[in-house]
Design a protein around this motif. Structure first.
Motif, PDB file in Angstrom:
ATOM      1  N   VAL A  73      -4.130 -10.346   5.682  1.00  0.00           N
ATOM      2  CA  VAL A  73      -2.814 -10.971   5.517  1.00  0.00           C
ATOM      3  C   VAL A  73      -2.240 -10.633   4.139  1.00  0.00           C
ATOM      4  N   ILE A  74      -3.058 -10.766   3.101  1.00  0.00           N
ATOM      5  CA  ILE A  74      -2.621 -10.475   1.733  1.00  0.00           C
ATOM      6  C   ILE A  74      -2.086  -9.058   1.618  1.00  0.00           C
ATOM      7  N   LEU A  75      -2.818  -8.092   2.132  1.00  0.00           N
ATOM      8  CA  LEU A  75      -2.424  -6.692   1.984  1.00  0.00           C
ATOM      9  C   LEU A  75      -1.164  -6.380   2.779  1.00  0.00           C
ATOM     10  N   LYS A  76      -1.025  -6.984   3.957  1.00  0.00           N
ATOM     11  CA  LYS A  76       0.190  -6.770   4.749  1.00  0.00           C
ATOM     12  C   LYS A  76       1.386  -7.440   4.090  1.00  0.00           C
ATOM     13  N   ASP A  77       1.190  -8.638   3.546  1.00  0.00           N
ATOM     14  CA  ASP A  77       2.286  -9.317   2.850  1.00  0.00           C
ATOM     15  C   ASP A  77       2.793  -8.485   1.674  1.00  0.00           C
ATOM     16  N   ILE A  78       1.895  -7.842   0.958  1.00  0.00           N
ATOM     17  CA  ILE A  78       2.303  -7.007  -0.177  1.00  0.00           C
ATOM     18  C   ILE A  78       3.133  -5.823   0.307  1.00  0.00           C
ATOM     19  N   GLU A  79       2.718  -5.192   1.399  1.00  0.00           N
ATOM     20  CA  GLU A  79       3.503  -4.089   1.974  1.00  0.00           C
ATOM     21  C   GLU A  79       4.929  -4.540   2.277  1.00  0.00           C
ATOM     22  N   ILE A  80       5.052  -5.713   2.874  1.00  0.00           N
ATOM     23  CA  ILE A  80       6.371  -6.217   3.268  1.00  0.00           C
ATOM     24  C   ILE A  80       7.200  -6.580   2.042  1.00  0.00           C
ATOM     25  N   VAL A 106      -8.631  -4.200  -6.397  1.00  0.00           N
ATOM     26  CA  VAL A 106      -8.413  -2.760  -6.270  1.00  0.00           C
ATOM     27  C   VAL A 106      -7.580  -2.454  -5.026  1.00  0.00           C
ATOM     28  N   LYS A 107      -7.863  -3.142  -3.930  1.00  0.00           N
ATOM     29  CA  LYS A 107      -7.081  -2.938  -2.704  1.00  0.00           C
ATOM     30  C   LYS A 107      -5.624  -3.352  -2.915  1.00  0.00           C
ATOM     31  N   VAL A 108      -5.414  -4.439  -3.641  1.00  0.00           N
ATOM     32  CA  VAL A 108      -4.057  -4.894  -3.951  1.00  0.00           C
ATOM     33  C   VAL A 108      -3.342  -3.857  -4.805  1.00  0.00           C
ATOM     34  N   ILE A 109      -4.021  -3.350  -5.812  1.00  0.00           N
ATOM     35  CA  ILE A 109      -3.431  -2.332  -6.692  1.00  0.00           C
ATOM     36  C   ILE A 109      -2.998  -1.116  -5.899  1.00  0.00           C
ATOM     37  N   GLU A 113       1.984  -0.045  -5.496  1.00  0.00           N
ATOM     38  CA  GLU A 113       2.746   1.186  -5.707  1.00  0.00           C
ATOM     39  C   GLU A 113       3.933   0.985  -6.637  1.00  0.00           C
ATOM     40  N   GLY A 114       3.648   0.522  -7.861  1.00  0.00           N
ATOM     41  CA  GLY A 114       4.707   0.418  -8.856  1.00  0.00           C
ATOM     42  C   GLY A 114       5.259  -0.969  -9.076  1.00  0.00           C
ATOM     43  N   LEU A 137      -8.261  -6.567 -17.979  1.00  0.00           N
ATOM     44  CA  LEU A 137      -7.768  -5.538 -18.900  1.00  0.00           C
ATOM     45  C   LEU A 137      -8.218  -4.134 -18.499  1.00  0.00           C
ATOM     46  N   LYS A 138      -9.197  -4.045 -17.618  1.00  0.00           N
ATOM     47  CA  LYS A 138      -9.632  -2.741 -17.123  1.00  0.00           C
ATOM     48  C   LYS A 138      -8.608  -2.137 -16.166  1.00  0.00           C
ATOM     49  N   TYR A 139      -7.678  -2.957 -15.703  1.00  0.00           N
ATOM     50  CA  TYR A 139      -6.715  -2.527 -14.692  1.00  0.00           C
ATOM     51  C   TYR A 139      -5.303  -2.600 -15.269  1.00  0.00           C
ATOM     52  N   PRO A 140      -4.780  -1.486 -15.784  1.00  0.00           N
ATOM     53  CA  PRO A 140      -3.441  -1.515 -16.382  1.00  0.00           C
ATOM     54  C   PRO A 140      -2.343  -1.866 -15.384  1.00  0.00           C
ATOM     55  N   GLU A 141      -2.646  -1.793 -14.104  1.00  0.00           N
ATOM     56  CA  GLU A 141      -1.659  -2.159 -13.090  1.00  0.00           C
ATOM     57  C   GLU A 141      -1.383  -3.667 -13.094  1.00  0.00           C
ATOM     58  N   VAL A 142      -2.312  -4.461 -13.632  1.00  0.00           N
ATOM     59  CA  VAL A 142      -2.083  -5.901 -13.775  1.00  0.00           C
ATOM     60  C   VAL A 142      -1.214  -6.098 -15.004  1.00  0.00           C
ATOM     61  N   THR A 143       0.018  -6.511 -14.783  1.00  0.00           N
ATOM     62  CA  THR A 143       1.014  -6.570 -15.865  1.00  0.00           C
ATOM     63  C   THR A 143       1.106  -7.937 -16.523  1.00  0.00           C
ATOM     64  N   HIS A 144       0.715  -8.999 -15.803  1.00  0.00           N
ATOM     65  CA  HIS A 144       0.838 -10.358 -16.316  1.00  0.00           C
ATOM     66  C   HIS A 144      -0.352 -11.207 -15.875  1.00  0.00           C
TER      67      HIS A 144
END
Length: 229
Positions: A73-80, A106-109, A113-114, A137-144
């Motif tokens: 559900v989480i991954l599909k919600d992010i796509e939408i 990692v799957k969320v990242i 896609e930006g 901090l290992k994941y620069p895609e996490v902005t906040h």
């Protein structure tokens, strides 16, 4: 100073922007800590405001530990959310030992896609907030990171929030302080922590109630306080 305000519907979103918010956290189930809003709500909010909309991605409120069905559900919600034009998502997940669930992160990242990723107050329930921050901090895609410093309110947790801000100082990660902030305490809190982003929910609503509308006077007063802090 960035002011993020919780919106639960289109009118909330329009009012928050009109009264001076810099960013929205769009949720439903505010009394449960925020759940994923309907797709139609996301679509119409994005269409009606010009400030960034970060959408809560949280399929259930019983815990931040998710099974394979929750993950789907989480991954599909992010796509939408991406298809609907959201600027970011607000997400957090823990393992059974209350460490950060890096596998799901990692799957969320890979899905965002930006879009921005805010790791929400799941971090406040982790077994060690500083270790959890270092993990993120290992994941620069996490902005906040949205946090109350591991306490019920950011006021109680301001010592930890201050430490988190120092640890993230030379990175792109922004610490967003939220929970329990009010017109009365926010100025001293900003001065004590040097926080650059704050998060308000019921603190800017009529009667300080999560089920009432955003209060224009409270918002105007808050903006003035921020400008003078």
């Amino acid at each position: 100073m960035i002011l993020e305000v919780i919106a639960t519907n289109v009118k909330d979103a329009i009012d928050a922007e009109k009264f001076g918010a810099n960013r929205l956290e769009l949720v439903t189930g505010m009394m449960e800590g925020g759940l994923t809003p309907s797709y139609s709500t996301i679509k119409h909010v994005v269409q009606n405001v010009s400030i960034p909309v970060h959408v809560m991605i949280r399929p259930q409120s019983k815990s931040f530990i998710y099974d394979k069905y929750d993950e789907a559900v989480i991954l599909k919600d992010i796509e939408i959310c991406k298809e609907l034009g959201a600027a970011g998502v607000v997400f957090g997940a823990l393992n059974t030992d209350n460490t950060i669930n890096e596998d799901l992160l990692v799957k969320v990242i890979q899905k965002v896609e930006g879009m921005n990723i805010t790791f929400h107050r799941a971090i406040d329930e982790s077994n060690d907030i500083v270790n959890s921050l270092n993990t993120l901090l290992k994941y620069p895609e996490v902005t906040h990171i949205l946090t109350s410093g591991g306490k019920d309110s950011a006021i109680e947790g301001q010592g930890t929030i201050n430490e988190m801000i120092k640890l993230a100082k030379n990175t792109e990660l922004k610490i967003v302080a939220g929970s329990g902030l009010s017109i009365e305490n926010v100025s001293n809190f900003i001065d004590s922590t040097f926080v650059e982003e704050i998060h308000f929910g019921s603190g800017v609503r009529k009667n300080h109630s999560s089920i009432e509308e955003i209060d224009e006077n409270l918002m105007r007063n808050l903006i003035n306080i921020i400008k003078n802090s």
